[in-house]
Design a protein around this motif. Sequence first.
Motif, PDB file in Angstrom:
ATOM      1  N   GLY A  54    -118.860-103.947  53.881  1.00  0.00           N
ATOM      2  CA  GLY A  54    -119.854-103.126  54.562  1.00  0.00           C
ATOM      3  C   GLY A  54    -121.073-102.798  53.713  1.00  0.00           C
ATOM      4  O   GLY A  54    -121.355-103.443  52.698  1.00  0.00           O
ATOM      5  N   LEU A  55    -121.793-101.782  54.150  1.00  0.00           N
ATOM      6  CA  LEU A  55    -123.015-101.319  53.491  1.00  0.00           C
ATOM      7  C   LEU A  55    -122.752 -99.956  52.875  1.00  0.00           C
ATOM      8  O   LEU A  55    -122.097 -99.110  53.497  1.00  0.00           O
ATOM      9  N   ASP A  56    -123.245 -99.720  51.666  1.00  0.00           N
ATOM     10  CA  ASP A  56    -123.089 -98.414  51.022  1.00  0.00           C
ATOM     11  C   ASP A  56    -124.072 -97.433  51.637  1.00  0.00           C
ATOM     12  O   ASP A  56    -125.270 -97.461  51.353  1.00  0.00           O
ATOM     13  N   GLU A  57    -123.547 -96.540  52.475  1.00  0.00           N
ATOM     14  CA  GLU A  57    -124.420 -95.590  53.176  1.00  0.00           C
ATOM     15  C   GLU A  57    -125.108 -94.617  52.218  1.00  0.00           C
ATOM     16  O   GLU A  57    -126.148 -94.033  52.569  1.00  0.00           O
ATOM     17  N   HIS A 113    -122.595-106.540  53.000  1.00  0.00           N
ATOM     18  CA  HIS A 113    -121.230-107.037  52.884  1.00  0.00           C
ATOM     19  C   HIS A 113    -120.554-106.576  51.590  1.00  0.00           C
ATOM     20  O   HIS A 113    -119.344-106.701  51.452  1.00  0.00           O
ATOM     21  N   SER A 114    -121.331-106.050  50.652  1.00  0.00           N
ATOM     22  CA  SER A 114    -120.815-105.727  49.313  1.00  0.00           C
ATOM     23  C   SER A 114    -120.770-104.231  49.016  1.00  0.00           C
ATOM     24  O   SER A 114    -120.390-103.827  47.929  1.00  0.00           O
ATOM     25  N   GLY A 115    -121.145-103.384  49.976  1.00  0.00           N
ATOM     26  CA  GLY A 115    -121.454-101.991  49.685  1.00  0.00           C
ATOM     27  C   GLY A 115    -120.359-101.171  49.053  1.00  0.00           C
ATOM     28  O   GLY A 115    -120.619-100.326  48.195  1.00  0.00           O
ATOM     29  N   HIS A 116    -119.089-101.397  49.454  1.00  0.00           N
ATOM     30  CA  HIS A 116    -118.018-100.527  48.971  1.00  0.00           C
ATOM     31  C   HIS A 116    -117.135-101.193  47.919  1.00  0.00           C
ATOM     32  O   HIS A 116    -116.039-100.686  47.631  1.00  0.00           O
ATOM     33  N   ILE A 117    -117.606-102.289  47.336  1.00  0.00           N
ATOM     34  CA  ILE A 117    -116.848-102.900  46.239  1.00  0.00           C
ATOM     35  C   ILE A 117    -116.578-101.882  45.136  1.00  0.00           C
ATOM     36  O   ILE A 117    -115.505-101.858  44.536  1.00  0.00           O
ATOM     37  N   LYS A 118    -117.557-101.008  44.896  1.00  0.00           N
ATOM     38  CA  LYS A 118    -117.413-100.006  43.826  1.00  0.00           C
ATOM     39  C   LYS A 118    -116.251 -99.051  44.070  1.00  0.00           C
ATOM     40  O   LYS A 118    -115.766 -98.404  43.146  1.00  0.00           O
TER      41      LYS A 118
END
Length: 260
Positions: A54-57, A113-118
């Motif tokens: 997803g996207l990091d809001e 697509h990478s937002g919540h990898i953290k």
Amino acid sequence: MTTAVNRLFVLLCGFEIIPRTISTRGRGERILISVPITAYLLDTDHGWILFDAGLDEANLRDPARLATNFLLKGWDPPPVVQDHHEMEPQLKHIGIGFEDISAVILSHLHADHSGHIKRLGHADLYVQRREMEHAMSSVAGPAWFARDYDLPGLRWHLLDGDHRLMPGIDLLATPGHTPGHMSALLELPETGMVLLAGDVGDLMENFDEEILPGEASDDAEALASIRRINRLVEETDTTLMLTHDPNLLLGLRLAPDYYG
């Protein structure tokens, strides 16, 4: 061999307002469309697996980060992520948290697509080697947010081509939208075969008429990947699910409902 996939959840993680030409090459330059941002959660015999993060809001909520990450890069209007689109509360409605996800399949490393990898430093992260090499290079464009994935201690698994993750999950190299784009072919116990095509094409129109995506790292690879997806759908009687098609979204069961 029976499938290890038990359930598939569709997570609606917000919307992007984009010129239609970003999705369909040469079509709709003056037309803005609102496209969903979706991610997929798999309940498997080997744990919870996320397809895309997803996207990091948080990049939208803070004015300075909003300006730096979106507005000053020309990503304007920015994505719309309302509270009920955030991934964490959607996971809670299903009964899990980020900490319960054991693996993440990344179709590619664009920011939506990478937002919540953290939030997933404990999980195994699967990505194509070509995608990682491009994303970490100096030529990666503004849609790649290195702060999402250029982090110490992440458990990367770099793939070279197709890969069977487990019975019922085959990862497919489908480059062209980005250098190392990847899709996933799933088998569900009741629904049958489902193909998560990521951004091979934003819209069903890309597949029905073999229209290139507006943004592609390689046009020949992009067309070959569209045709590969079409062949698989035809040969295996597969349900095709995309990340960004607003019309397709209307017919999907959204989490906490699921496909079994």
